[in-house]
Design a protein around this motif. Structure first.
Motif, PDB file in Angstrom:
ATOM      1  N   ILE A 166      -3.222 -20.835  -3.805  1.00 23.81           N
ATOM      2  CA  ILE A 166      -4.095 -19.755  -4.252  1.00 23.81           C
ATOM      3  C   ILE A 166      -3.464 -19.085  -5.465  1.00 23.81           C
ATOM      4  CG2 ILE A 166      -5.188 -19.283  -2.027  1.00 23.81           C
ATOM      5  CD1 ILE A 166      -3.186 -17.041  -1.587  1.00 23.81           C
ATOM      6  N   LYS A 167      -4.308 -18.649  -6.366  1.00 20.02           N
ATOM      7  CA  LYS A 167      -3.871 -17.931  -7.564  1.00 20.02           C
ATOM      8  C   LYS A 167      -4.444 -16.524  -7.476  1.00 20.02           C
ATOM      9  CE  LYS A 167      -3.921 -18.108 -12.634  1.00 20.02           C
ATOM     10  NZ  LYS A 167      -4.432 -18.836 -13.825  1.00 20.02           N
ATOM     11  N   ALA A 168      -3.560 -15.514  -7.402  1.00 23.87           N
ATOM     12  CA  ALA A 168      -4.045 -14.154  -7.144  1.00 23.87           C
ATOM     13  C   ALA A 168      -3.069 -13.126  -7.701  1.00 23.87           C
ATOM     14  CB  ALA A 168      -4.232 -13.942  -5.641  1.00 23.87           C
ATOM     15  N   ARG A 169      -3.581 -11.896  -7.820  1.00 23.47           N
ATOM     16  CA  ARG A 169      -2.779 -10.787  -8.330  1.00 23.47           C
ATOM     17  C   ARG A 169      -2.271  -9.932  -7.173  1.00 23.47           C
ATOM     18  NH1 ARG A 169      -2.959  -8.828 -13.361  1.00 23.47           N
ATOM     19  NH2 ARG A 169      -5.045  -9.662 -13.748  1.00 23.47           N
ATOM     20  N   VAL A 170      -1.028  -9.491  -7.287  1.00 20.09           N
ATOM     21  CA  VAL A 170      -0.462  -8.595  -6.278  1.00 20.09           C
ATOM     22  C   VAL A 170      -0.991  -7.180  -6.534  1.00 20.09           C
ATOM     23  CG1 VAL A 170       1.649  -7.607  -5.320  1.00 20.09           C
ATOM     24  CG2 VAL A 170       1.618 -10.000  -6.057  1.00 20.09           C
ATOM     25  N   ARG A 225      -7.549  -5.890 -11.562  1.00 21.36           N
ATOM     26  CA  ARG A 225      -6.312  -5.192 -11.205  1.00 21.36           C
ATOM     27  C   ARG A 225      -6.352  -4.644  -9.783  1.00 21.36           C
ATOM     28  NH1 ARG A 225      -1.723  -5.714 -14.358  1.00 21.36           N
ATOM     29  NH2 ARG A 225      -2.448  -6.455 -16.373  1.00 21.36           N
ATOM     30  N   GLN A 226      -7.505  -4.204  -9.363  1.00 20.44           N
ATOM     31  CA  GLN A 226      -7.642  -3.586  -8.055  1.00 20.44           C
ATOM     32  C   GLN A 226      -9.099  -3.672  -7.639  1.00 20.44           C
ATOM     33  OE1 GLN A 226      -6.502  -2.960  -4.992  1.00 20.44           O
ATOM     34  NE2 GLN A 226      -4.766  -1.928  -5.979  1.00 20.44           N
ATOM     35  N   GLN A 227      -9.346  -3.612  -6.372  1.00 26.02           N
ATOM     36  CA  GLN A 227     -10.704  -3.643  -5.845  1.00 26.02           C
ATOM     37  C   GLN A 227     -10.886  -2.481  -4.881  1.00 26.02           C
ATOM     38  OE1 GLN A 227     -13.185  -7.361  -4.898  1.00 26.02           O
ATOM     39  NE2 GLN A 227     -12.223  -6.901  -2.936  1.00 26.02           N
ATOM     40  N   PHE A 228     -11.925  -1.692  -5.102  1.00 27.54           N
ATOM     41  CA  PHE A 228     -12.166  -0.512  -4.275  1.00 27.54           C
ATOM     42  C   PHE A 228     -13.519  -0.621  -3.571  1.00 27.54           C
ATOM     43  CE2 PHE A 228      -8.709   2.216  -5.631  1.00 27.54           C
ATOM     44  CZ  PHE A 228      -8.394   1.726  -6.892  1.00 27.54           C
TER      45      PHE A 228
END
Length: 646
Positions: A214-218, A314-317
């Motif tokens: 998987i390719k993902a952002r921390v 960058r982020q998910q809300f």
């Protein structure tokens, strides 16, 4: 025209082709029960390419296709996203996404079970040319009719000549026979696991897969936590990932794996991760919307990737208005956003394990007309909490605060608290924040909000800081219930007893804490502690002040211990003890005491009725002393006036 299934599709899928998108027919549907511990149903299909048949498990998010009748025995479906795994030496196709091309059709061809499938499995007798019996699958006639009446899906030709009454026939686009993928041609023999793992979306992860990446952002990273259980001591840390499709998952590392990856992983960076194991998510600690979490192992890999196209957010809300929090269940983890209207000072708190932490309380309001108390714990008090205090208290600016993964508490009303995975964003560049900023600046600031945190003092104090007058302590009978009452009083110190203002305390350490119990002198230079049962050559001096406080409504006596005593007296207890008892400088001692009178404070009090012999007395203890901040106090009084008017 007859329906054409994709030739040799079962052979191709069993060989590892995951890009074919074949047309197949459903020959059987079976409910195989519920996943242990999560109570989710799973369906197994028998699918055919006209020549061979193979078992397939559908992902739980596709269950509604079966329950609603979109997929029944006889349906022609196109597999969009799928993998093929080996379970107990048998092939199993896991369907992650599919489309129904034709709702129902007679059995095509004379399919036989794939040689790589269960040798004992058979084609169901009800399949050839028959409709499914009621107990074999969910059959929804209206749903099927509605699907037929819709416009034809891409790749399907409806033939219905003018003035013809014949039943329209369906012909999906014919796909070519299976050919080996080009990347495997002319390479000769390939060692097992030599080919790189295919990158898949987080949402497609499941325990039936073999190799994956998987390719993902921390998006969040927790601190290293240490634990002790029957297996011994250990350490653990976790971090959260977000991919370009919006999928989220938590990764957890233990012991030696912590040493490998804790310093490698950085919040905001993108990584390629593979060779981990999937286990059911522990929902008591994991708030992400994923039934699985990944455990990294000694063979796992975490590789930094360049963020070339910025396709991963960058982020998910999932922001919820404050009015929704009022009906949220206790311990719910959620995201919310609001304008900070007040910030209280940081307060030291002693945990049950004897360790000290800090707590800071602030208030949020939003367009829903509600306000909520937010409690910051630990480092949040010193980082974001201090920054917010400087904005609100010192500069009279009200910032927007976005909270990611706050925890709902229903103790004495609803409130939000921080946990280890919580993230705070001050004045973020989000559309929601910009909208809230505009609302607040154009009238929202002056709109009264109803707090969902009961026992909340006007102006933003916490539930343990209800503002009272001195006379209300007696008039309302505070402290006489089973639990103590916690209130805040703005009062002046009018008298301090000086005959006994401190006690001799044990200086020995018990773990990480000092004993602090009273010691008695047993010799010229020795002190005995009954608790530690040890003698010490020295002792500590700790405050035990009896102080009279008063406001416009009356006066009362309170007790102030060490930290509160130092705030009131302005110096350590040992310094005053030496001045009075060893140097016998009564004049300087009296001058210090006089200089500490008639100062005004915000005193946080604990009020509880206790037994003294046969007599019940209400004991009032000072737990925190704050100098009055007249800017904040003015805002508090103005808020009182607004509430009275409204």
């Amino acid at each position: 025209m007859p329906v054409s299934l994709t030739p040799n599709a079962i052979t191709a899928i069993n060989a590892g082709d995951v890009n074919l998108k074949p047309l197949l027919q459903v020959l059987d549907i079976k409910l195989i029960g519920k996943i242990q511990e999560r109570g989710q149903e799973r369906y197994r299909l028998l699918i055919s390419d006209g020549a061979l048949a193979e078992h397939a498990m559908i992902a739980v998010q596709l269950n509604d296709r079966v329950k609603s009748g979109q997929v029944v025995i006889g349906s022609i479906v196109q597999l969009i996203d799928y993998i093929c795994s080996t379970v107990k030496n048998r092939k199993l196709i896991v369907v992650l996404n599919m489309e129904t091309i034709i709702p129902q059709s007679e059995t095509i061809g004379n399919p036989k079970m794939s040689p790589e499938s269960d040798a004992e499995a058979q084609i169901p007798l009800s399949a050839p040319g028959s409709m499914p019996p009621p107990n074999r699958a969910v059959f929804n006639e209206p749903a099927i009719q509605q699907s037929v009446n819709k416009a034809p899906p891409r790749g399907v030709n409806f033939q219905n000549p003018a003035n013809s009454t014949a039943t329209p026939s369906f012909r999906p686009s014919v796909q070519p026979s299976y050919q080996p993928p080009p990347s495997y041609r002319n390479h000769g023999p390939i060692m097992k696991n030599e080919a790189p793992a295919r990158i898949i979306p987080i949402a497609a992860l499941n325990p039936y897969q073999g190799r994956w990446a998987i390719k993902a952002r921390v998006t969040a990273k927790g601190d290293i936590r240490r634990y002790n259980n029957a297996k011994g001591d250990g350490k653990v840390f976790s971090f959260d990932l977000l991919d370009s499709d919006g999928g989220e998952i938590r990764i957890t590392c233990f012991n030696a794996v912590v040493d490998r990856f804790h310093d490698v992983v950085e919040v905001g960076k993108v990584y390629l991760i593979s060779k981990g194991s999937l286990k059911p998510a522990q929902k008591n600690f994991n708030h992400l919307k994923n039934e699985w979490e990944i455990f990294l192992e000694a063979t796992s890999t975490v590789e930094l990737c360049p963020d070339e196209d910025g396709s991963i957010p960058r982020q998910q809300f999932s922001f919820r208005p404050i009015s929704d929090i009022e009906s949220a269940e206790n311990n719910t983890i959620l995201d919310t956003i609001g304008v900070v209207t007040s910030v209280n000072p940081s307060v030291p708190i002693l945990r049950k394990n004897g360790m000290e932490t800090h707590r800071r309380v602030l208030n949020l309001k939003d367009e829903s007309g509600k306000a909520v108390e937010v409690t910051l714990w630990g480092e949040f008090c010193n980082r974001e909490g201090r920054q917010l205090e400087e904005m609100v208290v010192d500069s009279a600016f009200y910032p927007v605060l976005a909270i990611k993964a706050g925890k709902v508490s229903d103790f004495s009303g609803k409130s939000i608290g921080t946990i280890s995975s919580t993230q705070l964003f001050i004045n973020p560049d989000f559309p929601e924040a910009q909208k809230l900023r505009s609302w607040f600046d154009h009238g929202g600031k002056d709109i009264a909000s109803s707090s969902i945190s009961r026992d909340n003092m006007p102006g933003g104090g916490s539930r343990n800081e209800i503002r009272k007058t001195v006379s209300q302590i007696k008039e309302e009978g505070l402290g006489r219930s089973d639990k103590p009452d916690w209130v805040t009083v703005k009062a002046t110190v009018s008298f301090i007893k000086t005959d006994s203002f401190c006690y001799t305390a044990c200086p020995l350490m018990i773990g990480d804490k000092q004993c602090n119990k009273k010691v008695t002198q047993t010799g010229t230079n020795t002190w005995l502690c009954d608790r530690c049962n040890q003698e010490s050559e020295e002792c500590d001096y700790r405050y035990l002040l009896q102080v009279q406080i008063q406001d416009h409504s009356g006066l009362t006596w309170v007790t102030a211990f060490q930290e509160s005593g130092e705030e009131i007296m302005g110096c350590p207890a040992k310094q005053i003890y030496t001045l009075k008892n060893e140097l016998q400088n009564d004049e300087e001692f009296a001058e210090i005491v006089r200089n500490r009178l008639f100062h005004q404070y915000l005193l946080k009090l604990k009020i509880k009725e206790e037994s003294y012999g046969d007599e019940q007395r209400v004991k009032i203890t000072v737990v925190k002393v704050d100098k009055v901040n007249y800017t904040s106090e003015s805002k508090y009084l103005l808020d009182l006036v607004r509430r009275e008017i409204s």
